[in-house]
Motif scaffolding. Structure first.
Motif, mmCIF file in Angstrom:
data_model
loop_
_atom_site.group_PDB
_atom_site.id
_atom_site.type_symbol
_atom_site.label_atom_id
_atom_site.label_comp_id
_atom_site.label_asym_id
_atom_site.label_seq_id
_atom_site.Cartn_x
_atom_site.Cartn_y
_atom_site.Cartn_z
ATOM 1 N N ASN A 35 -7.764 -3.543 11.128
ATOM 2 C CA ASN A 35 -6.434 -4.104 11.384
ATOM 3 C C ASN A 35 -5.451 -2.959 11.543
ATOM 4 O O ASN A 35 -5.826 -1.787 11.549
ATOM 5 C CB ASN A 35 -6.005 -5.090 10.281
ATOM 6 C CG ASN A 35 -5.519 -4.407 9.030
ATOM 7 O OD1 ASN A 35 -5.783 -3.223 8.811
ATOM 8 N ND2 ASN A 35 -4.836 -5.143 8.173
ATOM 9 N N HIS A 36 -4.174 -3.297 11.711
ATOM 10 C CA HIS A 36 -3.120 -2.290 11.803
ATOM 11 C C HIS A 36 -3.388 -1.327 12.960
ATOM 12 O O HIS A 36 -3.464 -0.113 12.765
ATOM 13 C CB HIS A 36 -3.044 -1.538 10.466
ATOM 14 C CG HIS A 36 -1.753 -0.795 10.276
ATOM 15 N ND1 HIS A 36 -0.543 -1.282 10.659
ATOM 16 C CD2 HIS A 36 -1.483 0.421 9.725
ATOM 17 C CE1 HIS A 36 0.394 -0.416 10.361
ATOM 18 N NE2 HIS A 36 -0.141 0.628 9.812
ATOM 19 N N TYR A 37 -3.529 -1.885 14.174
ATOM 20 C CA TYR A 37 -3.809 -1.017 15.327
ATOM 21 C C TYR A 37 -2.902 -1.383 16.496
ATOM 22 O O TYR A 37 -2.404 -2.508 16.597
ATOM 23 C CB TYR A 37 -5.294 -1.094 15.724
ATOM 24 C CG TYR A 37 -5.796 -2.465 16.078
ATOM 25 C CD1 TYR A 37 -5.722 -2.941 17.389
ATOM 26 C CD2 TYR A 37 -6.354 -3.289 15.109
ATOM 27 C CE1 TYR A 37 -6.188 -4.196 17.714
ATOM 28 C CE2 TYR A 37 -6.826 -4.549 15.436
ATOM 29 C CZ TYR A 37 -6.737 -4.998 16.731
ATOM 30 O OH TYR A 37 -7.194 -6.246 17.053
ATOM 31 N N GLY A 74 -5.601 0.784 3.276
ATOM 32 C CA GLY A 74 -4.248 1.311 3.416
ATOM 33 C C GLY A 74 -4.231 2.319 4.556
ATOM 34 O O GLY A 74 -5.232 2.487 5.264
ATOM 35 N N ASP A 75 -3.106 2.996 4.754
ATOM 36 C CA ASP A 75 -3.006 3.969 5.842
ATOM 37 C C ASP A 75 -3.591 5.300 5.391
ATOM 38 O O ASP A 75 -3.251 5.800 4.316
ATOM 39 C CB ASP A 75 -1.543 4.166 6.252
ATOM 40 C CG ASP A 75 -1.031 2.975 7.050
ATOM 41 O OD1 ASP A 75 -1.724 1.942 7.070
ATOM 42 O OD2 ASP A 75 0.059 3.092 7.640
ATOM 43 N N MET A 76 -4.431 5.870 6.241
ATOM 44 C CA MET A 76 -5.102 7.120 5.897
ATOM 45 C C MET A 76 -4.647 8.231 6.834
ATOM 46 O O MET A 76 -4.011 7.979 7.844
ATOM 47 C CB MET A 76 -6.619 6.918 5.997
ATOM 48 C CG MET A 76 -7.112 5.810 5.068
ATOM 49 S SD MET A 76 -8.873 5.474 5.221
ATOM 50 C CE MET A 76 -8.966 4.732 6.842
ATOM 51 N N ASN A 80 8.156 1.175 6.670
ATOM 52 C CA ASN A 80 8.829 -0.070 7.023
ATOM 53 C C ASN A 80 7.875 -1.158 7.515
ATOM 54 O O ASN A 80 8.067 -2.342 7.227
ATOM 55 C CB ASN A 80 9.909 0.188 8.085
ATOM 56 C CG ASN A 80 9.311 0.549 9.432
ATOM 57 O OD1 ASN A 80 8.689 1.601 9.563
ATOM 58 N ND2 ASN A 80 9.479 -0.301 10.418
ATOM 59 N N ASP A 81 6.819 -0.760 8.235
ATOM 60 C CA ASP A 81 5.932 -1.775 8.810
ATOM 61 C C ASP A 81 4.992 -2.390 7.772
ATOM 62 O O ASP A 81 4.138 -3.201 8.110
ATOM 63 C CB ASP A 81 5.133 -1.203 9.997
ATOM 64 C CG ASP A 81 4.421 0.099 9.670
ATOM 65 O OD1 ASP A 81 4.870 0.832 8.774
ATOM 66 O OD2 ASP A 81 3.393 0.383 10.309
ATOM 67 N N HIS A 82 5.185 -2.023 6.516
ATOM 68 C CA HIS A 82 4.400 -2.620 5.427
ATOM 69 C C HIS A 82 5.284 -3.310 4.382
ATOM 70 O O HIS A 82 4.781 -4.058 3.555
ATOM 71 C CB HIS A 82 3.553 -1.543 4.725
ATOM 72 C CG HIS A 82 2.567 -0.891 5.644
ATOM 73 N ND1 HIS A 82 1.226 -1.193 5.643
ATOM 74 C CD2 HIS A 82 2.736 0.031 6.623
ATOM 75 C CE1 HIS A 82 0.599 -0.474 6.569
ATOM 76 N NE2 HIS A 82 1.508 0.278 7.180
ATOM 77 N N VAL A 83 6.578 -3.004 4.401
ATOM 78 C CA VAL A 83 7.444 -3.546 3.329
ATOM 79 C C VAL A 83 8.706 -4.258 3.819
ATOM 80 O O VAL A 83 9.373 -4.902 3.014
ATOM 81 C CB VAL A 83 7.877 -2.448 2.319
ATOM 82 C CG1 VAL A 83 6.672 -1.844 1.631
ATOM 83 C CG2 VAL A 83 8.720 -1.369 2.984
ATOM 84 N N ALA A 123 -4.611 2.695 12.716
ATOM 85 C CA ALA A 123 -3.376 3.184 13.328
ATOM 86 C C ALA A 123 -3.395 4.703 13.444
ATOM 87 O O ALA A 123 -2.811 5.268 14.369
ATOM 88 C CB ALA A 123 -2.170 2.754 12.512
ATOM 89 N N HIS A 124 -4.035 5.360 12.508
ATOM 90 C CA HIS A 124 -3.940 6.820 12.449
ATOM 91 C C HIS A 124 -5.255 7.523 12.724
ATOM 92 O O HIS A 124 -5.294 8.582 13.314
ATOM 93 C CB HIS A 124 -3.435 7.256 11.063
ATOM 94 C CG HIS A 124 -2.200 6.535 10.645
ATOM 95 N ND1 HIS A 124 -2.219 5.372 9.916
ATOM 96 C CD2 HIS A 124 -0.896 6.786 10.908
ATOM 97 C CE1 HIS A 124 -0.987 4.946 9.732
ATOM 98 N NE2 HIS A 124 -0.159 5.778 10.319
ATOM 99 N N THR A 125 -6.344 6.899 12.246
ATOM 100 C CA THR A 125 -7.629 7.582 12.323
ATOM 101 C C THR A 125 -8.248 7.437 13.711
ATOM 102 O O THR A 125 -7.875 6.572 14.477
ATOM 103 C CB THR A 125 -8.590 6.975 11.289
ATOM 104 O OG1 THR A 125 -8.559 5.569 11.450
ATOM 105 C CG2 THR A 125 -8.171 7.316 9.896
ATOM 106 N N THR A 153 0.815 -1.213 0.000
ATOM 107 C CA THR A 153 0.000 0.000 0.000
ATOM 108 C C THR A 153 0.852 1.268 0.000
ATOM 109 O O THR A 153 0.436 2.299 -0.498
ATOM 110 C CB THR A 153 -0.930 0.036 1.222
ATOM 111 O OG1 THR A 153 -0.134 -0.110 2.414
ATOM 112 C CG2 THR A 153 -1.957 -1.093 1.165
ATOM 113 N N HIS A 154 2.028 1.184 0.607
ATOM 114 C CA HIS A 154 2.971 2.312 0.656
ATOM 115 C C HIS A 154 4.290 1.780 1.194
ATOM 116 O O HIS A 154 4.377 0.605 1.557
ATOM 117 C CB HIS A 154 2.423 3.472 1.497
ATOM 118 C CG HIS A 154 2.191 3.126 2.940
ATOM 119 N ND1 HIS A 154 1.180 2.294 3.352
ATOM 120 C CD2 HIS A 154 2.848 3.497 4.073
ATOM 121 C CE1 HIS A 154 1.210 2.173 4.664
ATOM 122 N NE2 HIS A 154 2.224 2.880 5.127
ATOM 123 N N ALA A 155 5.297 2.653 1.243
ATOM 124 C CA ALA A 155 6.652 2.145 1.487
ATOM 125 C C ALA A 155 7.145 2.359 2.918
ATOM 126 O O ALA A 155 8.343 2.419 3.155
ATOM 127 C CB ALA A 155 7.621 2.775 0.488
HETATM 128 ZN ZN LIG Z 1 1.234 1.824 8.646
#
Ligand SMILES: [Zn+2]
Length: 252
Positions: free
Chosen positions: A212-214, A162-164, A63-66, A190-192, A59-61
């Motif tokens: 997910n991603h929390y 993805g991350d928003m 570190n916690d995704h790639v 994680a962000h919202t 979804t983006h680059a």
């Molecule tokens: Zn993330």
């Protein structure tokens, strides 16, 4: 379509969860959506080998995704010499750095004849006749590109947000969630914040939503949302190892 959530944590180190990585199986075909470490080991834990992969979508680059890509590439050089798959990254300098790193580590050229690294742009990036992946830009504050990804297979449709951005301004929540029916939305947390997400969730046309991603400390906050009953679809908070199967023959 079988979706196994290999890692559901955000960027913080955890003893009970790994960072973002999701495995998608459609029959024999295997794909990854995000590839946080240690994705290669986690694939094995849930029954599939890295050389069975057809494609990896990131979804983006961050570190916690790639960062699991380095492990995946390393294993595919020495352990799985026949592995061959497509990899979609979002930033050319970072993709180049990963390939250069592997080349330097192993004193060789990156095996680009087998491991095909692409830079994803908006639109359909992949369609092998089994699964189609469409990249949809989201804002995530300023800075490098971030994408939501729509996965379609077996007549089913799954949207990964993805991350928003934290405040979800400028229609950051992917509008496709309102415009077309999905079987599942996998929404990052994680962000919202829920008060920002609430009007977006109310517009979603989906049969199910999963967070997910929390961070671990947000479990209770998420439990309150899950149990609120205020949305038109069931909601769950994902844990590592959770599996969601979408039956391809069921009527939507
Ligand atoms: Zn993330």
């Amino acid at each position: 379509m079988k979706i196994t959530f290999l890692g559901t944590a955000d960027v913080r180190p955890r003893i009970d969860a790994y960072v973002s990585a999701t495995m998608i199986e459609v029959g024999d075909a295997v794909y990854l959506l995000d590839a946080g470490a240690p994705v290669s080991d986690l694939m094995l834990r849930y029954g599939r080998r890295p050389d069975e992969l057809r494609a990896v979508f990131t979804t983006h680059a961050h570190n916690d995704h790639v960062d699991g890509l380095l492990q995946l590439f390393s294993h595919c050089i020495h352990i799985y010499p026949k592995a061959s798959y497509e990899v979609f990254m979002t930033e050319e300098p970072i993709a180049r750095a990963f390939c250069d790193c592997i080349g330097t580590l192993y004193h060789m050229d990156f095996p680009k004849e087998r491991l095909h690294v692409h830079i994803a742009a908006e639109g359909v990036v992949y369609d092998d006749g089994v699964l189609r992946a469409t990249y949809i830009p989201v804002a995530y504050n300023e800075g490098p590109p971030h994408f939501a990804i729509l996965i379609e297979a077996e007549g089913r449709r799954v949207l990964f947000t993805g991350d928003m951005s934290q405040d979800l301004k400028d229609d950051d929540f992917p509008r496709v969630a309102y415009e077309c029916e999905t079987d599942l939305i996998v929404c990052e947390y994680a962000h919202t914040l829920i008060d920002r997400l609430d009007p977006c969730l109310k517009q979603c046309r989906t049969r199910m939503l999963a967070f997910n991603h929390y961070a671990g400390y947000r479990h209770e906050e998420l439990a309150a949302i899950v149990n609120s009953g205020k949305y038109a679809f069931p909601i769950r908070a994902l844990r590592d190892g959770d599996v969601i199967e979408l039956n391809g023959t069921e009527e939507r």
